[in-house]
Write a protein that holds these residues in place. Sequence first.
Motif, short mmCIF file in Angstrom:
data_model
loop_
_atom_site.label_atom_id
_atom_site.label_comp_id
_atom_site.label_asym_id
_atom_site.label_seq_id
_atom_site.Cartn_x
_atom_site.Cartn_y
_atom_site.Cartn_z
N THR A 30 0.83 -1.21 0.00
CA THR A 30 0.00 0.00 0.00
C THR A 30 0.86 1.26 0.00
N TRP A 31 1.97 1.22 0.73
CA TRP A 31 2.83 2.41 0.83
C TRP A 31 3.42 2.80 -0.53
N TYR A 32 3.72 1.79 -1.35
CA TYR A 32 4.25 2.11 -2.68
C TYR A 32 3.17 2.77 -3.54
N LYS A 33 1.92 2.32 -3.36
CA LYS A 33 0.83 2.96 -4.10
C LYS A 33 0.61 4.39 -3.62
N VAL A 34 0.69 4.57 -2.31
CA VAL A 34 0.56 5.91 -1.71
C VAL A 34 1.60 6.85 -2.34
N LYS A 35 2.82 6.37 -2.37
CA LYS A 35 3.92 7.18 -2.91
C LYS A 35 3.67 7.52 -4.38
N ALA A 36 3.22 6.52 -5.15
CA ALA A 36 2.98 6.75 -6.58
C ALA A 36 1.86 7.77 -6.79
N LEU A 37 0.80 7.66 -6.01
CA LEU A 37 -0.33 8.58 -6.17
C LEU A 37 0.05 10.01 -5.80
N LEU A 38 0.89 10.17 -4.76
CA LEU A 38 1.28 11.52 -4.33
C LEU A 38 2.36 12.10 -5.24
N ASP A 39 3.41 11.30 -5.55
CA ASP A 39 4.52 11.79 -6.36
C ASP A 39 4.06 12.20 -7.76
N SER A 40 3.11 11.45 -8.30
CA SER A 40 2.65 11.71 -9.66
C SER A 40 1.72 12.92 -9.72
N GLY A 41 1.22 13.35 -8.54
CA GLY A 41 0.26 14.44 -8.53
C GLY A 41 -1.16 13.96 -8.82
N LEU A 42 -1.35 12.64 -8.93
CA LEU A 42 -2.70 12.11 -9.18
C LEU A 42 -3.64 12.46 -8.03
N VAL A 43 -3.08 12.52 -6.83
CA VAL A 43 -3.88 12.94 -5.67
C VAL A 43 -3.12 14.04 -4.94
N ASP A 44 -3.85 15.11 -4.62
CA ASP A 44 -3.27 16.22 -3.85
C ASP A 44 -4.03 16.31 -2.52
N LEU A 45 -3.33 15.99 -1.43
CA LEU A 45 -4.00 15.96 -0.12
C LEU A 45 -4.07 17.33 0.55
N LYS A 46 -3.35 18.30 0.00
CA LYS A 46 -3.22 19.59 0.67
C LYS A 46 -4.55 20.26 1.02
N PRO A 47 -5.53 20.24 0.08
CA PRO A 47 -6.79 20.93 0.41
C PRO A 47 -7.55 20.30 1.58
N LEU A 48 -7.17 19.10 1.98
CA LEU A 48 -7.87 18.47 3.11
C LEU A 48 -7.43 19.03 4.46
N ILE A 49 -6.29 19.74 4.45
CA ILE A 49 -5.82 20.35 5.69
C ILE A 49 -6.62 21.64 5.92
N THR A 50 -7.40 21.66 7.00
CA THR A 50 -8.23 22.84 7.26
C THR A 50 -7.69 23.69 8.42
N HIS A 51 -6.87 23.11 9.27
CA HIS A 51 -6.36 23.86 10.43
C HIS A 51 -4.94 23.42 10.78
N LYS A 52 -4.17 24.37 11.33
CA LYS A 52 -2.83 24.07 11.82
C LYS A 52 -2.68 24.65 13.22
N VAL A 83 -3.40 19.68 11.38
CA VAL A 83 -1.97 19.45 11.60
C VAL A 83 -1.61 20.00 12.98
N LEU A 84 -0.84 19.24 13.73
CA LEU A 84 -0.32 19.71 15.02
C LEU A 84 1.21 19.72 14.94
N TYR A 85 1.79 20.83 15.37
CA TYR A 85 3.25 20.93 15.37
C TYR A 85 3.75 20.94 16.81
N PRO A 86 4.91 20.32 17.06
CA PRO A 86 5.46 20.35 18.42
C PRO A 86 5.74 21.78 18.88
N GLN A 87 6.16 22.62 17.95
CA GLN A 87 6.53 23.99 18.32
C GLN A 87 5.39 24.96 18.05
N LYS A 88 5.54 26.15 18.60
CA LYS A 88 4.65 27.26 18.22
C LYS A 88 4.79 27.46 16.72
#
Length: 348
Positions: free
Chosen positions: A295-317, A339-344
Amino acid sequence: MKAIFKYKPGVGAEVREAPIPSPGPSEVLVKVKATTICGTDVHIYTWDEWSQSRIKPPMIFGHEFAGEVVEVGKNVKTIKPGDWVSAETHIACGHCYQCRTGNKHLCENVKILGVDINGAFAEYVKIPEENAWKNDVSLPPEIAAMQEPFGNAVHATLIEDVTAKSVSVFGAGPIGIMSAMVARAAGASLVVIVEPEEARRNLAKKVGFEHVINPIETDPVEYILDHTSGLGVEVFLEMSGAQKAIEQGLRSTRKGGRVSFLGIPKGHITLNFAEDVVFRGVKMYGINGRKMFETWYKVKALLDSGLVDLKPLITHKFSFDDIDKAMELLINKKAGKIVLYPQKIEED
Ligand code: ZN
């Protein structure tokens, strides 16, 4: 280091100091750059029935993350300090029947990061070398962190092919929308998304889906039959765990169709098993985790190729300190991926 704990039984979480973990001989230590919040973390935070039976406080939770390797154990061969990694969060034993027959994702002795052992809502997390997934440096840490839930969506959607097939997705939480994106990328002929929450429907529309319906207003079975020449969809992706959705989803699946179940029901589900399953001749898959590591290789292929862009799913940081604020949004289903970051965080 700073970490988010479930420190004692009960609702909530605490940000506390903890010692930096020390990697064992076959483990790597990762400096966490970004984490994302999973539905499982919400369960742990709200201390539902499942959490009460599974989680042993005090523990650090969180498991979706990306970061930089800063130290490796003496037996580690494939990962080195400086590598950017995410993690497969199911830690398999490697020697049970499932592990030895190519089904590590179904390991009999699985330990889950941030559930059974200390997790990634921390400045540092240690993971087995085997679980480290090397990322290209160009992959933003927020997206890299989301590969784990995205892997669930990829596994559920592509367990059989979807090309030129009609697909229904019941439940448009982040994994539901990701699944719809995978189906679209793989050439599905129709994708219908069914979701009662407005914020989630809006997010699905924002990422380009046209057939997004509110089951309170529109009967999804009728809608789907209308759009599939009365036959129903060939593929039903169940992402909600809701009784009604499972019933409606099955009734709008074509005879002989395929169902992937990923949504987790709160309790037992009652079905008209004879009509909706047996006589319908559907093929049903329970989806647990990601195939390691297909599955991880498919994940990589879908993201690297630009076939799927997950960025718009991020609504808050947010930073770790704002865990309560983040959880409130998720509990009220007002957020996509957070998204949660360890730092400010600095404004970007
Ligand atoms: Zn095993």
